[in-house]
Scaffold this motif. Structure first.
Motif, PDB file in Angstrom:
ATOM      1  N   ASP A   1       1.756  13.662   9.772  1.00  0.00           N
ATOM      2  CA  ASP A   1       0.898  12.865  10.559  1.00  0.00           C
ATOM      3  C   ASP A   1       1.372  11.393  11.029  1.00  0.00           C
ATOM      4  O   ASP A   1       1.425  10.460  10.270  1.00  0.00           O
ATOM      5  N   LYS A   2       2.402  11.608  11.750  1.00  0.00           N
ATOM      6  CA  LYS A   2       3.635  10.730  12.105  1.00  0.00           C
ATOM      7  C   LYS A   2       3.246   9.430  12.373  1.00  0.00           C
ATOM      8  O   LYS A   2       3.635   8.179  11.684  1.00  0.00           O
TER       9      LYS A   2
ATOM     10  N   GLY B   1       2.301   3.680  10.502  1.00  0.00           N
ATOM     11  CA  GLY B   1       1.438   2.956  10.338  1.00  0.00           C
ATOM     12  C   GLY B   1       1.203   2.141   9.124  1.00  0.00           C
ATOM     13  O   GLY B   1       1.389   0.889   8.790  1.00  0.00           O
ATOM     14  N   LEU B   2       0.947   2.950   8.095  1.00  0.00           N
ATOM     15  CA  LEU B   2       0.827   2.733   6.694  1.00  0.00           C
ATOM     16  C   LEU B   2       2.131   1.946   6.075  1.00  0.00           C
ATOM     17  O   LEU B   2       2.075   0.847   5.716  1.00  0.00           O
TER      18      LEU B   2
ATOM     19  N   ASN C   1       0.884  -1.230   0.110  1.00  0.00           N
ATOM     20  CA  ASN C   1       0.253  -0.182  -0.055  1.00  0.00           C
ATOM     21  C   ASN C   1       1.048   1.498  -0.010  1.00  0.00           C
ATOM     22  O   ASN C   1       2.063   1.317   0.114  1.00  0.00           O
ATOM     23  N   CYS C   2       0.238   2.567  -0.255  1.00  0.00           N
ATOM     24  CA  CYS C   2       0.911   3.700   0.082  1.00  0.00           C
ATOM     25  C   CYS C   2       1.616   3.984   1.322  1.00  0.00           C
ATOM     26  O   CYS C   2       0.915   3.617   2.226  1.00  0.00           O
TER      27      CYS C   2
ATOM     28  N   GLY D   1       2.216   6.681   2.395  1.00  0.00           N
ATOM     29  CA  GLY D   1       1.647   8.138   3.250  1.00  0.00           C
ATOM     30  C   GLY D   1       2.321   9.339   2.514  1.00  0.00           C
ATOM     31  O   GLY D   1       1.886  10.406   2.628  1.00  0.00           O
ATOM     32  N   ALA D   2       3.464   8.773   1.799  1.00  0.00           N
ATOM     33  CA  ALA D   2       4.109   9.956   1.087  1.00  0.00           C
ATOM     34  C   ALA D   2       4.236  10.985   1.794  1.00  0.00           C
ATOM     35  O   ALA D   2       4.436  11.005   3.037  1.00  0.00           O
ATOM     36  N   LEU D   3       4.530  12.293   1.368  1.00  0.00           N
ATOM     37  CA  LEU D   3       4.624  13.705   1.780  1.00  0.00           C
ATOM     38  C   LEU D   3       3.570  14.185   2.542  1.00  0.00           C
ATOM     39  O   LEU D   3       3.719  14.870   3.295  1.00  0.00           O
ATOM     40  N   GLU D   4       2.302  13.599   1.911  1.00  0.00           N
ATOM     41  CA  GLU D   4       1.142  13.937   2.467  1.00  0.00           C
ATOM     42  C   GLU D   4       0.776  13.713   3.881  1.00  0.00           C
ATOM     43  O   GLU D   4       0.144  14.627   4.657  1.00  0.00           O
ATOM     44  N   ALA D   5       1.188  12.500   4.436  1.00  0.00           N
ATOM     45  CA  ALA D   5       0.901  12.170   5.737  1.00  0.00           C
ATOM     46  C   ALA D   5       2.347  12.049   6.548  1.00  0.00           C
ATOM     47  O   ALA D   5       2.402  11.455   7.579  1.00  0.00           O
ATOM     48  N   ILE D   6       3.590  12.536   6.073  1.00  0.00           N
ATOM     49  CA  ILE D   6       4.770  12.570   6.660  1.00  0.00           C
ATOM     50  C   ILE D   6       4.543  13.211   7.982  1.00  0.00           C
ATOM     51  O   ILE D   6       5.365  13.016   8.997  1.00  0.00           O
TER      52      ILE D   6
ATOM     53  N   LEU E   1       0.098   8.043  11.521  1.00  0.00           N
ATOM     54  CA  LEU E   1      -0.482   7.371  10.407  1.00  0.00           C
ATOM     55  C   LEU E   1       0.592   7.119   9.378  1.00  0.00           C
ATOM     56  O   LEU E   1       0.474   5.610   8.732  1.00  0.00           O
TER      57      LEU E   1
END
Lengths: 313, 188
Positions: free
Chosen positions: A50-51, A56-57, A40-41, A43-48, A53
């Motif tokens: 949101d530590k 977890g991903l 799965n993704c 989280g890339a820079l978009e969730a970076i 999350l």
């Protein structure tokens, strides 16, 4: 050498030439890649930011990779950072590990499992000497600047394979292909990738600074190891030209495309037609050295086998 | 001007309780983060040291509503160089998380479009397990620049599609139930 492979979303989309050239070059270098199943993704820079999350991903991918019993290789600097950061947290933070193990109904293996960036694998595990033996063609004529960007070498508590302030691995690899590697003061400066959505004009100013410096150094090409950097430098180059009313026209190659060329692999295998800025002119410049330069070469030197010491010209 | 009566002395603890914000109180304001910052280089108004100092003083509302909170490029240069290991990039993330919650609760307004993009992106990962590039980019353009923005980007989209780099439909992984459980666990 056998490795588990995590391509990440971009390598199956906008960075497909990085995926293709990674596979082609790995095969020639004797690396057998097994793509991990149902990844799965990260989280890339978009969730970076949101530590938990992001970690977890990423941890789910690590657990899928652990099923193969192999170490994991990642060509994308952002994915590599995210999955490595998650690995560290899963091994040291019990509370976090508890949460993720509960969500996935599986135990995280705290063994010798390693996550590495593809550049690290090529330079330090395969090694420049053995890679050079696979090189069939000197890339003399290419004048490249090595661009590392941010997450490939920073933060050093996560990425440990090179110097965070003045990395050398990409420099050494470029030199080994017979291409000229020019000194580049912006080699670890940010390309502005994560500002593209928050403030596009700033992103483009940062990108343009890199090209200005590359041109001042005399480069005819930039070499990168991250699909996000490539997305801005290659994919958005025409937008930067438009915003700054200028012409840049500089091909940006993935390092896998560069060493693939030295290995004598075809344009199709390396998907050189997928780059947004056409490298056609650059490819034509390979091997067109003047007669004088040819004389300087030692007759016993195999083409491209020797990492030449470049003297500042 | 700082009005002491408006300061929130608990703000630094609030940040330290967020994942990534733990080390904020270590900052001794040496400015090392700011002198190397690539964004400060092009915009003197962006000053990570000031954001940290204001946060430590308790200027909660000013920090959370400051547009510059969204200008960190997450390049990790300050994170690398900080002598106190404040982990500034991640502290920025912790402050952004608080700002997003306040905005969701309707207490503050966020002018920068970045959180909108991030949320669209994260939602697409939540439902598919992977990023849905065409859908997220299209929706972001539509919401921030209207139909004109979508049309403006169409030539680039077509070129990407022609090169086989853009898929019209999202790719769904098999383990989307696991992805949902990860979201539930970390949001607790």
């Amino acid at each position: 050498m056998k490795l588990a492979y995590y391509p990440g979303c971009t390598l199956h989309g906008t960075a497909r030439e990085y995926d293709a050239s990674t596979k082609a070059v790995s095969k020639t270098a004797g690396i057998e890649l097994t793509e991990i199943e149902d990844w799965n993704c990260c989280g890339a820079l978009e969730a970076i930011f949101d530590k938990e999350l992001s970690m977890g991903l990423s941890a789910r991918n690590n657990m899928l990779a652990q099923k193969t019993g192999l170490d994991l290789v990642i060509p994308c600097s952002i994915c590599s950072h995210n999955l490595s950061r998650a690995d560290k947290a899963m091994k040291t933070d019990e509370v976090f590990r508890g949460k993720i193990e509960k969500a996935l109904g599986n135990k995280y293996k705290n063994n010798g499992f390693k996550i590495k960036h593809l550049l690290d694998v090529m330079v330090n595990d395969v090694g420049i000497d053995s890679l050079s033996q696979k090189f069939k063609k000197s890339l003399k004529g290419i004048k490249a600047v090595p661009y590392y960007g941010c997450l490939l070498v920073r933060p050093s508590e996560v990425s440990k394979f090179d110097n965070p302030e003045n990395p050398q691995s990409l420099d050494n690899l470029i030199k080994a292909t017979g291409a000229e590697c020019l000194p580049f003061t912006q080699k670890t400066k940010c390309c502005g990738g994560n500002l593209l959505m928050s403030k596009q004009d700033y992103a483009f100013i940062l990108t343009k600074k890199l090209f200005d410096e590359a041109k001042a150094a005399g480069a005819n090409c930039m070499v990168v190891a991250c699909p996000m950097c490539h997305m801005l430098l290659d994919g958005q180059q025409s937008m930067v030209e438009k915003a700054h009313n200028t012409v840049i026209n500089m091909p940006v190659l993935y390092f896998t495309q560069l060493i693939g060329l030295a290995m004598g692999l075809g344009d199709k295998e390396l998907e050189l037609d997928k780059n947004m800025v056409s490298p056609k002119q650059l490819l034509e410049s390979i091997g067109k050295e003047t007669k004088e330069e040819k004389k300087v070469e030692k007759p016993e030197t195999k083409a491209g086998a020797e990492p030449e010491k470049e003297v500042a010209k | 001007m700082i009005k002491t009566s408006e300061l929130d002395p608990n703000f630094k603890y609030e940040i330290a309780n967020e994942p990534g914000g733990e080390n904020i109180k270590r900052c001794f304001n040496c400015t090392g983060c700011t002198v190397g910052c690539p964004v400060t280089e092009i915009d003197k108004g962006y000053n990570p040291r000031k954001i940290l100092r204001k946060a430590l003083l308790g200027m909660r509302n000013e920090v959370l509503t400051d547009e510059s909170l969204w200008l960190c490029a997450s390049c990790y240069l300050c994170y690398e160089r900080c002598p106190q290991d404040v982990k500034i990039t991640e502290v920025m993330g912790a402050i952004r998380a608080i700002a997003q919650r306040e905005a969701k609760a309707g207490k503050i307004k966020l002018a920068n479009p970045k959180p909108l993009f991030d949320n669209l992106f994260i939602d697409s990962v939540k439902s598919n397990g992977k990023w849905y590039e065409a859908g997220v980019s299209g929706m972001f353009m539509l919401k921030t620049k209207g139909i004109g923005g979508v049309i403006g980007y169409a030539p680039m989209g077509m070129e990407l599609f022609r090169k086989g780099k853009l898929s019209i439909l999202p790719h769904k992984i098999k383990g989307t139930d696991q992805i949902k459980r990860i979201f539930e666990e970390v949001e607790k």
